[in-house]
Design a protein around this motif. Structure first.
Motif: not given
Length: 115
Positions: A101, A13, A9-10, A98, A56-58, A16-17, A60-61
């Motif tokens: 990102l 993320g 997931s990280l 985090t 998507l970033t949020l 996606a970022t 996956f984070l």
């Protein structure tokens, strides 16, 4: 069976970022490196997709946070996830990534302060 620790997931993320910031950060980095040209303007074509990549970033984070903090880990004795130092290192890496990102996502808004 391999224990999932939120690493996937990280990584998702991070990807996606990068997708969300390619329209804004990409041209700035290229100009800072001395690379110029009219083709840099075409990098802004990704701007309409930025909100999608931010979500998507949020997401996956959030999934990585969920796996690292909220889901109890079932580990066999002697496994890597049973060592508290390993879990602490994973959580530390999560927070460092985090912050980086979120800073990368905030570049378009922070850039207004410098222009």
């Amino acid at each position: 069976m391999k224990q999932f620790t939120g690493k996937g997931s990280l990584i998702a993320g991070v990807l996606a970022t990068i997708g969300a910031s390619v329209c804004c950060v990409g041209p700035l980095v290229l100009l800072a490196l001395g690379i110029g040209g009219t083709w840099i303007g075409t990098l802004t074509a990704m701007e309409p997709y930025r909100p999608f990549f931010i979500v998507l970033t949020l997401l996956f984070l959030g999934l990585a946070f969920h796996k690292l903090y909220l889901v109890p880990q079932a580990c066999t004795p002697g496994a890597a996830c049973a060592i508290s130092r390993t879990v602490q290192r994973q959580r530390r890496i999560f927070w460092i990534v985090t912050v980086l990102l979120l800073g990368l996502l905030a570049v378009p808004w922070l850039a207004l302060l410098f222009y």
